[in-house]
Enzyme design. Structure first.
Site, short mmCIF file in Angstrom:
data_model
loop_
_atom_site.label_atom_id
_atom_site.label_comp_id
_atom_site.label_asym_id
_atom_site.label_seq_id
_atom_site.Cartn_x
_atom_site.Cartn_y
_atom_site.Cartn_z
N LYS A 144 27.28 105.82 48.52
CA LYS A 144 25.88 106.05 48.85
C LYS A 144 25.35 107.13 47.93
O LYS A 144 26.07 108.09 47.62
CB LYS A 144 25.78 106.48 50.31
CG LYS A 144 24.38 106.64 50.86
CD LYS A 144 24.41 107.02 52.34
CE LYS A 144 23.04 107.12 52.94
NZ LYS A 144 23.08 107.44 54.39
N SER B 163 20.41 104.25 57.19
CA SER B 163 19.97 104.51 55.84
C SER B 163 20.96 104.06 54.77
O SER B 163 20.58 103.89 53.62
CB SER B 163 19.69 106.01 55.67
OG SER B 163 20.89 106.76 55.85
N SER C 292 23.43 105.75 60.61
CA SER C 292 23.25 105.18 59.27
C SER C 292 24.44 104.48 58.65
O SER C 292 24.30 103.85 57.60
CB SER C 292 22.76 106.26 58.31
OG SER C 292 21.39 106.45 58.51
N1 GLN Z 1 17.52 106.45 61.68
C1 GLN Z 1 17.95 107.79 61.92
C2 GLN Z 1 17.07 108.76 61.19
O1 GLN Z 1 16.22 108.34 60.48
C3 GLN Z 1 19.39 107.98 61.50
C4 GLN Z 1 19.56 108.05 60.04
C5 GLN Z 1 20.93 108.46 59.63
O2 GLN Z 1 21.93 108.28 60.34
N2 GLN Z 1 21.03 109.07 58.45
O3 GLN Z 1 17.18 109.93 61.33
#
Ligand code: GLN
Length: 492
Positions: A80, A155, A179
């Site tokens: 990532k 994400s 994510s």
């Molecule tokens: N959707 C959640 C957020 O936007 C989790 C994102 C994540 O785990 N990085 O904070």
């Protein structure tokens, strides 16, 4: 005959050792697969073809000379793009980092490369890991390789999509509130969010430091164990890293006909009042039967605070931490900058206005408000108190059960563009993933099968702290019954 890109981690390692194929052949086939899908899927921000090929050749040199090989020798990997890679552009999906190439590597990348893994690319993600569709990336959306009109989740959507489409047998993502698990579920593969502290976060571009955790995506549980065996190491460079070297991720006990005999698997009472897409609700019913057939006992736990307050508290805490973590992007130290500003203040303003996208800005503004001295007691501090109650609620639940079976998301992946329109709905859809981060627990997302429309249907196992290997042991038994995840067409 299987193509080389279809092989898993273990098969690649064995094949290279036995000289059935070379590391370079594997790398080139995986790269070819990536290029064949990228036009439709767009999972990568950066492809590292040249450095990857050079590294693969080096591994082949070791093989030729009979030198010792690392446990992941010649296995292609995608990281990532919030995981720092020395000398290789790392953007966190944001314009503000521009072409920034870190002067150091994240510990996870040091561990993987010393084990012989070969970097194929850096994957697309929601900007600074904020989002759940990949739609907030400054580099445009990634598509779900099962249906390219749909989102891959986020994400870490690029990492999940690339493993599902067969670019690489494994990838790393980060999980602050879901994510890793949510895109794993949308893309039909395995995703593990390890217990907080099990995998080093040194060199991960921070979002919510008390929630962030790095973890792997794979197409088999055994592969996930091989990766965790390399990653679960104490790191003196990360003050939250814990030494858990006693956990042996590669150990396998032979089990009889009822491999889960004596295990108690719980459903969450309060979650049963919420609506789920029918294929997800059906998958839960099916999994209950499978667990029972394997000898497990099905129980129920009650998590009222989680069900009611977790989403609100998570977003308050995550935004508060994000606003602090993102203060360092000022146009002086990293990437994107402007030279026309009248003074320092103007420069900060211009860089941050142009460099950050809308979602990131809204979180920074929210975090600034929630932590203001006059308000912080009422909001930020209150949220952290509720967080303690949430952790306690889970702790009590796990006194009587080994793990919880629950959805990852309430629905199957939506169409690209559509899911971004209603931000609040997106936040609420994180209900099943983010409490796990708030309590620092491990969560394991797995593919149960496919809906009539051909989309993967995932579910999640959650366990007490440090039960990561137990979750994978259960996952291993489930994989035998459910079958290994398939490789998606990737728009071809
Ligand atoms: N959707 C959640 C957020 O936007 C989790 C994102 C994540 O785990 N990085 O904070």
């Amino acid at each position: 005959m299987m193509e080389l890109y279809e092989l898993g981690v273990r098969e690649i390692v064995e094949g290279i050792r036995e000289k059935r194929f070379s590391a370079l052949e594997v790398f080139d086939e995986c790269l070819g697969r990536a290029l064949a899908c990228e036009g439709k899927v767009s999972a990568l921000i950066t492809a590292t073809a040249d450095t990857g090929r050079a590294h693969a050749r080096q591994i082949d040199g070791y093989v030729a000379k009979g030198e010792p090989l690392g446990p992941l020798a010649g296995v292609p990997v995608i990281l990532k793009d919030n995981i720092c890679t020395h000398g290789i552009r790392t953007t966190a999906g944001s314009r503000i980092l521009g072409r920034w190439a870190p002067p150091y590597s994240a510990t996870v990348w040091d561990l993987l490369s010393s084990a012989g893994a070969v970097l194929l690319g850096k994957s697309n993600m929601d900007e600074f890991a904020m989002g759940n569709t990949c739609g907030t990336s400054a580099f445009g959306p990634t598509a779900n390789p099962w249906d390219v009109s749909r989102v891959p989740g986020g994400s870490s959507g690029g990492s999940a999509a690339s493993v599902a489409a067969g670019y690489v047998p494994f990838a790393l993502g980060s999980d602050t509130g879901g994510s890793i698990r949510q895109p794993a579920s949308y893309c039909g593969i395995f995703g593990l969010k390890p217990t907080y502290g099990l995998v080093s976060r040194y060199g991960l571009i921070a979002y919510g430091s008390s929630l962030d955790q790095i973890g792997p995506f794979t197409r088999s549980v055994e592969d996930m164990e091989l990766i965790m065996h390399v990653l679960a190491r104490h790191d003196p460079k990360d003050s939250t890293s814990v030494d858990k070297s006693e956990i042996d991720f590669t150990r396998r006990e032979s089990k009889g006909e009822k491999p889960l005999k004596g295990k108690r698997v719980a459903l969450v009472k309060e979650f049963q009042d919420f609506t789920l897409d029918p294929p997800i609700a059906d998958a839960i019913k099916r999994l209950i039967r499978i667990f029972e057939e394997m000898g497990a006992e099905i129980a129920q736990v009650s998590l009222p605070t989680v069900a009611r307050y977790a989403v609100a508290c998570y977003y308050a805490i995550a935004a508060s931490e994000a606003h602090t973590n993102l203060a360092r992007f000022d146009g002086v130290r990293y990437g994107y900058t402007v030279t026309t500003a009248a003074g320092l203040r103007d420069m900060f303003e211009e860089v941050r206005s142009k460099g950050f996208g809308a979602e990131v800005k809204s979180r920074i503004i929210a975090g600034t408000c929630l932590t203001e001295p006059v308000r912080s007691e009422e909001y930020y501090v209150a949220a952290t108190r509720v967080r303690t109650l949430i952790a306690e609620e889970f702790r009590k639940a796990f006194e009587n059960v080994d793990c919880i079976l629950q959805p990852v998301t309430p629905s199957l992946p939506g169409k690209i563009g559509e899911s971004d329109e209603d931000a609040m709905k997106g936040y609420e859809s994180d209900l099943y993933t983010l409490p796990v981060n708030m309590a620092g627990l491990p969560g394991f997302s797995f593919c149960t099968g496919y809906s009539d429309s051909g989309l993967p249907v995932g579910l999640q196992l959650v366990g007490p702290r440090w039960s990561d290997k137990n979750l994978l042991n259960m996952g291993f038994e489930l994989e035998k019954v459910l079958g290994a995840p398939k490789i998606a067409r990737g728009g071809n």
